[in-house]
Write an enzyme that holds these catalytic residues in place. Sequence first.
Site, mmCIF file in Angstrom:
data_model
loop_
_atom_site.group_PDB
_atom_site.id
_atom_site.type_symbol
_atom_site.label_atom_id
_atom_site.label_comp_id
_atom_site.label_asym_id
_atom_site.label_seq_id
_atom_site.Cartn_x
_atom_site.Cartn_y
_atom_site.Cartn_z
ATOM 1 N N HIS A 59 -5.262 -12.546 98.681
ATOM 2 C CA HIS A 59 -4.041 -12.303 99.454
ATOM 3 C C HIS A 59 -3.543 -10.903 99.081
ATOM 4 O O HIS A 59 -3.761 -10.448 97.958
ATOM 5 C CB HIS A 59 -3.016 -13.370 99.031
ATOM 6 C CG HIS A 59 -1.743 -13.397 99.808
ATOM 7 N ND1 HIS A 59 -0.750 -12.464 99.650
ATOM 8 C CD2 HIS A 59 -1.285 -14.281 100.746
ATOM 9 C CE1 HIS A 59 0.267 -12.770 100.448
ATOM 10 N NE2 HIS A 59 -0.035 -13.866 101.119
ATOM 11 N N ASP A 117 -3.992 -16.155 90.667
ATOM 12 C CA ASP A 117 -3.020 -16.388 91.730
ATOM 13 C C ASP A 117 -3.114 -17.867 92.091
ATOM 14 O O ASP A 117 -4.075 -18.289 92.733
ATOM 15 C CB ASP A 117 -3.349 -15.488 92.921
ATOM 16 C CG ASP A 117 -2.489 -15.790 94.149
ATOM 17 O OD1 ASP A 117 -1.686 -16.753 94.101
ATOM 18 O OD2 ASP A 117 -2.621 -15.070 95.152
ATOM 19 N N GLN A 122 -1.679 -21.235 95.916
ATOM 20 C CA GLN A 122 -2.210 -22.302 96.768
ATOM 21 C C GLN A 122 -2.809 -23.459 95.971
ATOM 22 O O GLN A 122 -3.394 -24.368 96.558
ATOM 23 C CB GLN A 122 -3.288 -21.729 97.715
ATOM 24 C CG GLN A 122 -2.799 -20.618 98.620
ATOM 25 C CD GLN A 122 -1.731 -21.065 99.599
ATOM 26 O OE1 GLN A 122 -1.541 -22.260 99.829
ATOM 27 N NE2 GLN A 122 -1.011 -20.113 100.154
ATOM 28 N N LYS A 154 6.559 -23.026 97.883
ATOM 29 C CA LYS A 154 5.362 -23.672 98.437
ATOM 30 C C LYS A 154 5.150 -25.061 97.838
ATOM 31 O O LYS A 154 4.197 -25.749 98.200
ATOM 32 C CB LYS A 154 4.123 -22.805 98.163
ATOM 33 C CG LYS A 154 4.077 -21.485 98.933
ATOM 34 C CD LYS A 154 2.736 -20.818 98.738
ATOM 35 C CE LYS A 154 2.758 -19.319 98.896
ATOM 36 N NZ LYS A 154 2.820 -18.851 100.282
ATOM 37 N N CYS A 214 -1.959 -12.310 105.667
ATOM 38 C CA CYS A 214 -1.836 -11.389 104.518
ATOM 39 C C CYS A 214 -3.161 -11.237 103.780
ATOM 40 O O CYS A 214 -3.190 -11.111 102.559
ATOM 41 C CB CYS A 214 -0.748 -11.835 103.548
ATOM 42 S SG CYS A 214 0.875 -11.885 104.281
#
Lengths: 410, 123
Positions: free
Chosen positions: A125, A202, A205, A228, A367
């Site tokens: 991303h 990261d 997600q 999220k 993104c």
Amino acid sequence: MDTGFDPLTIRADFPVLAREVNGRPLVYLDNAASSQKPQVVLEAVAAFYRHHYAAVRRGVYTLSEEATAAYEEARDKVAAFINAPDRRSIVFTRNTTEAINLVAHTWGRANVGPGDRILVTEMEHHSNLLPWMLLCQEVGAELVYLPITDGGRLELPQLERLLDGPVRLVAVTHVSNVLGTVNPVQAIVAQAHAAGALVLVDAAQSVPHMPVDVGVLGCDFMAFSGHKMCGPTGCGVLYGRVELLEHMPPFLVGGGMIERVGFTGVSWASLPEKFEAGTPAIAEAVGLGAAVDYLERVGMEAIHAHEKALTAYAMESLAALPGVRLIGPPAEERSGVIAFTVASIHPHDLAYALDRQGIAIRAGLHCAQPLHERLGLAATARVSFYLYNTREEVERLVSAVWNAQRWLAG
Amino acid sequence: MEVLYCEHILDHYRYPRNEGVLEDADISHQRDNPLCGDMIRLDIRLKDGVVEEARFSGRGCVLSIAAASMLTEEIVGRSVAELEAYQDEDIFRLLGITLGPVRARCALLPLQVLKEGLSQLAR
């Protein structure tokens, strides 16, 4: 499934899911961008403002003590959620983007120099790419990419070769926000550490959707967003190993993050205050704590299993439509994210056609422009699931895509 | 069947007018829509300060292609001063719809290309 997991019971916890959009019950499938909020989170934020709100840390009055206790309790909940061994390793940021920028600005500028390398992957991303691109440009370091296969997996056999050199950091996504690919972070960390590089994960997600244990992953930094994972906007998390955080210079400077300020010098506050300058998002952190409680009550294993089952069902159903092309690896290798294209329909038009039928999906580059370039894609449509999505919603998605094909075909 | 877009928008999308490029254009400019990677290019040939011919090329959604197609029809015979006076509302008028802020960016991409092309002409 025998977990007692019932998406219909869960749906009742989320007030917005009761609404209609364009005359149809809302089907919300943009969870990779942001999740909806359960009533318990909305109530926790409102109750905090109603009964306990004040600035944290500095007040010696009752309200401020209560607010500080609630804010720090949220930190404990987040630490336990990802099995962080030390509460000081949890820094509240605005979101994943800010957490990664924090590391690039502080650890990066103190530890990356001319000729050094930062290794990222082709599936990042922008928020786990641009901070490193800028850092490398500023200090004269080199940004190196671990390639992906046409099928949307990391080219792991190339990792060893790419780590052979002055690589200071590997910045890798745990789960791709486009492909859904779940990367073998634990193995990557082991290889990177053996080569003397640190690893930032990261986890935007992954943490909302599956059990994540920083001890098992072994990573040095991890970033994720509260919004999220059923929490409010404005509060995200940076996990960092305490030894690293202690030696890093501060990010933003100002109120709340100093030990002592004189006319000519300053000493910084201890962790984690050092990285939380200014009045933080207090109520949002409290809301995130309530979200963590909620997710733990439902069970992260059950949520993950539910999303994987939905993803497999949706991939099979979408693939059966003529002209639909699924991007990325097979269902068993991915989380609840599916990017796809539909022949001769622009993703924006598809998203618009689905919205007319009450279904919210994402269209565009998500993104991740370099990833789309790598795969030769102009733009894609993306659906992403969460604990409250159902098989019936997948069926509505599939028939809505079919309708869009009939409405828009030339 | 539900009507997604008015028939004249779909008509411009399916059968775009003035699609192509001009080798001898006085204004030639293109732009990406960073939201979705779409691209619209405009080529315009002028004669005595008036648009003689206009062509568009690129890729995009129904709205950006239809708006580009309509715009190339609309501007033929107009003076540069008239082109400079075009506003967002003129595009919405051509399309015959109002749009939310996100989709408006798709529809307005061709106008943005025109405006940027004109500013280069001035220089």
